[in-house]
Design a protein around this motif. Structure first.
Motif: not given
Length: 379
Positions: A206, A211, A241, A243
């Motif tokens: 992220w 995103a 972090s 994904i």
């Protein structure tokens, strides 16, 4: 080759062997060709085999990159201490947060000289959390010990100095990126076609602005159905972090993103793209952008430490606001609607900048000089 050279022992420690193999092959080649014994100390992954084939000695290291259990971190510290006591390297280079912290302490306890290389400040300086606060306190302790602390950009060095994380500020040195092999990442013409391909290359985190990239793709696909938005890199990595594959699957079902998986060699993917994108929240000096520029690709990235080291806004690419999907979409649209000759000119300017500022040969020479200064052994 002299006996003196053959006795030089250098260790490189990282939270992934993949990063050592991918980003520092030029350094490894120089060391092995000069007869040094090179130890790569990292969690085992698929790159152990090619590293061994290069002449490196690979040592498996327990590192819980996402974890906050001090018992796991103690295992890392003890494993490194034992390794350093057993092999007595002349100098150790530590990369990434946990090797930097626990490796620097272990090296001090073992009486081994070390260099800490901060490849990017990551979540410690992006997030305001208890974990980040603890990490800063640990940095302040551990960074008393290395002979030098290398930063890849001025902003990162300034952040450590401003927050008093360096007991010895004079040891803070700037390494302007870790360089790129200009021959390996040769200039490639932009592909002639009607469509347009954007690609984001890197670990799927992220914090890399994935995103925002997905949201910008959603908006632009409505007006520009010929535009394609690709993701290339490992998913579900060991990082706070990270994904998940579930997230990626959802974007694919929505037909907004094409996930390309992982690649040993990113060059065909860069060559097939019209623009390389990295909307990251913070970087050291991102290798993927140096590689893209070296191959003549214009870039869209965020105006943050690291990215702005590589991208001259309006010259070699475009910079957008961080954490702002609207700003990113605007810059991607500008790139998409730009004249092809303008994009090609941006790519050429990027190649010139990388050749001028980020040639791997200069970085390897910096390592050579530091190893000589610390060990007293010439390469």
């Amino acid at each position: 080759m002299t006996a003196e050279k053959s006795r030089l022992r250098v260790a490189l420690v990282c939270n992934t062997a993949w990063a050592i193999y991918t980003y520092r092959r030029g350094l490894l080649r120089m060391l092995t060709e000069c007869g040094a014994e090179v130890s790569v100390i990292a969690p085992r992954d698929r790159t152990f085999e090619p590293l061994i084939a290069m002449g490196c000695r690979c040592v498996e290291l327990p590192v819980a990159s996402k974890g906050t259990d001090p018992r796991d971190d103690l295992k890392t510290l003890v494993a490194l201490f034992r390794e350093y006591r057993a092999t007595r390297p002349h100098v150790v280079f530590h990369y990434t947060i946990k090797p930097n912290i626990y490796g620097s302490i272990a090296a001090k306890l073992a009486g081994v000289p070390s260099i800490a290389v901060t490849t990017g400040l990551g979540y410690v300086f992006i997030q305001k959390s208890r974990t980040a606060a603890v990490a800063k306190r640990l940095y302040r302790l551990a960074f008393r010990f290395p002979r030098e602390v290398w930063f890849l950009n001025q902003d990162d060095r300034a952040a450590f100095l401003e927050q008093n994380l360096l007991a010895h500020p004079e040891r803070a040195q700037l390494l302007h990126g870790e360089g790129v092999d200009l021959d390996e990442y040769a200039l490639a013409p932009l592909p002639p076609r009607e469509g347009f391909i954007f690609i984001l290359i890197g670990r799927l985190l992220w914090d890399k602005g994935v995103a925002e990239y997905v949201e910008a793709a959603r908006r632009l696909r409505v007006r520009y159905p010929h535009a394609r938005f690709q993701l290339l890199g490992p998913v579900g990595v060991d990082n706070p972090s990270a994904i998940t594959r579930t997230d990626v699957d959802a974007w694919e079902r929505e037909h907004v993103i094409e996930y390309l998986g992982e690649a040993h060699d990113v060059r065909p993917h860069i060559a097939n793209a019209d623009c390389v994108v990295l909307p990251s929240y913070r970087e050291g000096v991102p290798r993927t952008l140096m590689e893209a520029s070296s191959m003549g690709r214009p870039i869209v990235a965020t105006d943050v430490p690291g990215c702005r080291e590589v991208v001259d806004d309006g010259v070699t690419g475009l910079l957008c606001e961080v954490r702002n999907a609207s700003s990113l979409a605007g810059k991607l649209e500008r790139m998409l609607t730009m004249d092809a000759q303008q994009r090609a000119a941006m790519g050429l300017k990027g190649r010139e900048k990388v050749a001028r500022e980020f040639d791997e040969k200069a970085v390897v020479e910096r390592y050579r000089g530091t190893i000589r200064a610390v060990s007293g052994i010439s390469l």
